[in-house]
Scaffold this active site. Structure first.
Site: not given
Length: 338
Positions: A59, A61, A189, A202, A206, A238
């Site tokens: 799914s 990107i 990100s 998150y 990253k 996304s």
């Protein structure tokens, strides 16, 4: 005469500055990447018949990467946990390209099950004999306030986004070093470079990826044909928001909201292919005003902190009011209905 020459030079400088400002305010990626997209090698030239392994290919990107890579003739390894979705993506890739059945390998993969990663890598090499490009795209996001979030959510984010990616990279890199060539690209990100409310875990995962790959790049100085590339998108349409962690590990996100205000997946992936084709080491991909944040955090962090605090406070207020976190930077807070 000298005054006339000076006036002309000053005018030229002013025109140049104005043109560059206009270019910046309509840009949707850093200038290095935009230059590569406009003047560099095309994906058809650089990636045709290359073997590209995409994680998170079911799914968002990852899915769009599969379609655009198939269109330029790259051979694909499609990995994610949902095997049925991978077969759907594979069928569409075959329909829209001249690839044959054996040019696309569906390889179910769980990034959390690191004990299987050597076996999966061996399966790719057995099928194609090589891996030219690894795109680390698998992962999950987060939408929750730190004080409300169970510690297991932070562990899950680090296990999946960071350690799972590091594990796959280690196995593939050994092959690339033996082969002497390759690209390892990782979708990070904008929050891999800055902080954002509701995404503490998150952002931490990253940031960890950014530090890891920046350090790994320096370890590979003796292998100039192996490129480590980090891809830093801002808000992009996304499915990652639909699967985001909340306060509890197994709690689903209650409000996904409208995602149409974000950059299109097609445009984002087109820029990624330009970066991969020209081996750009770091890609900043975002529409304004998010692209501006990349530059502020890079060159004027004090100003960036001030602006981030303003927008962050507003985002938290709107989140607590029950509004969609991604669409509420510039909207007015409304209280929750009683």
């Amino acid at each position: 005469m000298e005054m006339c020459v000076c006036s002309v030079l000053l005018l030229c400088v002013c025109v140049y500055v104005v043109v560059q400002l206009i270019r910046f305010f309509v840009a949707d990626a850093d200038f290095t990447l935009l230059w590569a997209a406009a003047m560099g090698k095309s994906a058809e030239t650089a990636l045709r018949r290359k073997v590209v392994w995409i994680t998170g290919a079911s799914s968002g990107i990852g899915e769009e990467l599969a379609y655009q890579l198939a269109a330029v003739g790259a051979r694909l390894v499609l990995s994610a946990r949902r095997e049925n979705e991978l077969h759907r993506v594979r069928r569409k890739c075959l329909e829209m390209s001249s690839l044959e059945d054996n040019d696309i390998l569906v390889l179910p993969l769980d990034l959390l099950d690191r004990s299987t990663h050597q076996e999966k890598t061996d399966a790719v090499l057995q099928h194609f004999s090589k891996i030219d490009v690894l795109v680390n795209n698998g992962g999950r996001s987060q939408r929750s306030l730190f004080l409300d979030t169970h510690i297991d959510v932070f562990g899950g984010l680090m296990e999946l986004n960071y350690l799972g990616t590091v594990s796959i990279t280690q196995h593939v890199l050994q092959h690339m070093i033996h082969h002497g060539d390759g690209v390892i690209a990782t979708v990070s990100s904008i929050v891999g470079l800055m902080g954002a409310p509701l995404s503490t875990g998150y952002a931490a995962s990253k940031h960890a990826l950014q530090g890891f790959f920046n350090s790994l790049r320096t370890e590979l100085a003796d292998y100039p044909n192996i490129t480590i590339s980090t891809i830093c998108p801002g808000p992009v349409v996304s499915q990652i928001v639909h699967n985001a962690f909340c306060e509890e590990v197994d709690k689903p996100l209650s409000n996904v909201g409208d995602q149409s205000h974000k950059m299109s997946t097609k445009r984002c992936v087109g820029l990624i292919l330009a970066g991969l084709s020209n081996r750009v080491k770091e890609m900043w991909i975002a529409q304004q005003p998010f692209l501006l944040f990349f530059y502020l955090w890079q060159y004027t962090p004090t100003l960036a902190w001030y602006i981030t605090d303003l927008f962050g406070r507003k985002r938290v207020q709107n989140f607590k009011a029950g509004m969609d976190a991604d669409a509420t930077y510039f909207t007015k807070s409304k209280p929750k209905a009683s």
